[in-house]
Scaffold this active site. Structure first.
Site, PDB file in Angstrom:
ATOM      1  N   SER A  90       0.826  -1.209   0.000  1.00  0.00           N
ATOM      2  CA  SER A  90       0.000   0.000   0.000  1.00  0.00           C
ATOM      3  C   SER A  90       0.859   1.258   0.000  1.00  0.00           C
ATOM      4  O   SER A  90       2.005   1.254   0.466  1.00  0.00           O
ATOM      5  CB  SER A  90      -0.897   0.003   1.246  1.00  0.00           C
ATOM      6  OG  SER A  90      -1.540   1.248   1.421  1.00  0.00           O
TER       7      SER A  90
ATOM      8  N   TYR B 153      -1.965  -0.926  10.300  1.00  0.00           N
ATOM      9  CA  TYR B 153      -1.911  -1.306   8.884  1.00  0.00           C
ATOM     10  C   TYR B 153      -0.719  -0.641   8.202  1.00  0.00           C
ATOM     11  O   TYR B 153       0.035  -1.284   7.462  1.00  0.00           O
ATOM     12  CB  TYR B 153      -3.219  -0.894   8.215  1.00  0.00           C
ATOM     13  CG  TYR B 153      -3.339  -1.269   6.756  1.00  0.00           C
ATOM     14  CD1 TYR B 153      -3.621  -2.577   6.382  1.00  0.00           C
ATOM     15  CD2 TYR B 153      -3.200  -0.305   5.759  1.00  0.00           C
ATOM     16  CE1 TYR B 153      -3.747  -2.924   5.047  1.00  0.00           C
ATOM     17  CE2 TYR B 153      -3.325  -0.638   4.424  1.00  0.00           C
ATOM     18  CZ  TYR B 153      -3.607  -1.945   4.072  1.00  0.00           C
ATOM     19  OH  TYR B 153      -3.727  -2.278   2.737  1.00  0.00           O
TER      20      TYR B 153
END
Length: 272
Positions: free
Chosen positions: A139, A152
């Site tokens: 990401s 995350y």
């Protein structure tokens, strides 16, 4: 350019969302075999993929990326019976659960690292493999921090660090396995979920994210494959807003070059 024609590809992820769309594109590239390892069965998705290229062999295993490495070895022993060899390993399993830090880290980082450590011996030229390519799908908040999804983001930063470390010429010159990462920007399948912030202060932002403009999973999947085809060892790509951008990597530690030179000098002395 990395030519996917005739390649044996192993994809570790959920066969839905980005992984499914990426697999659809892979099926148009005349790959010979595709192994999918994911947590749940999805026969409809497998059938959809097979219809794109009937001549490509598709294999499926139910796989828990958080299992112990010893169990992973048993799975990949079976995978190799069907695949013969692996040219490309794609790691795409992901979880964003700020209320469950252990599960988030284990899925996004530890499980990926254990999978790579398990598969590498099958690909390593020094161990009878043919080399190949490892692709870590991660990401953009593994490049820049997120004050909302802290756990995350931390796990995705770890993926980038692992990718860059494993891509070092120290390894690549020996095993012939290139390593790269693709950092996906906000994608519809992600923001459509009910997302919880790490701290309550960030929840209003997490809620608004569901209404933010995002790229489609199909466009993201196409650009992941585009990055694979354009890849070189150690590269980090951003797939965002329908585009693809190569990250300009930077060394922050001013002693990095001297330390590397020191290590190389000592290695040469040990060989004398």
């Amino acid at each position: 350019m990395f030519d996917l024609t005739g390649k044996h590809v192993c994809y570790v992820a959920d066969c839905g969302g980005i992984a499914l769309e990426t697999s659809k594109v892979l099926m148009t590239k005349n790959i010979a075999k595709l192994a999918i390892l994911q947590s749940t069965e999805n026969p409809q998705a497998i059938a959809q993929l097979q219809s794109i290229k009937p001549s490509t062999q598709i294999f499926f295993w139910t796989y828990d990326v958080t299992m112990a490495r010893e169990e992973m070895k048993k799975y990949f022993d079976e995978v190799m019976v069907q695949m013969d060899y692996i040219d490309v390993l794609i790691n795409g399993a992901t979880l964003c659960d700020e209320n469950n830090i252990d599960a988030t880290i284990n899925t996004n980082l530890t499980g990926m690292m254990n999978t790579v450590a398990t598969v590498l011996p099958y690909m390593d030229r020094q161990m009878g493999g043919s080399g190949g390519l490892i692709v870590n799908v991660t990401s953009v908040i593994g490049l820049d921090p997120s004050p909302v999804f802290c756990a995350y983001s931390a796990s995705k930063f770890g993926v980038i660090g692992f990718t860059r470390s494993l891509a070092d010429p120290l390894y690549y010159s020996q095993n012939g396995v290139a390593v790269m990462a693709v950092c996906c920007g906000p994608t519809r399948v992600f923001v459509d979920r009910e997302l919880k912030a790490f701290l309550e202060y960030g929840q209003s932002f997490a809620d608004r994210l569901r209404r933010a403009p995002c790229q489609s999973t199909s466009v993201c999947g196409q650009n992941i494959v585009n990055a694979i085809e354009r890849s070189e060892n150690g590269q980090i790509w951003i797939a965002d807003k329908g585009g693809l951008e190569l990250v300009k990597l930077h060394w922050y530690w001013h002693m990095a070059d001297q330390f590397l030179h020191y290590m190389q000098s000592n290695d040469e002395e040990d060989q004398e």
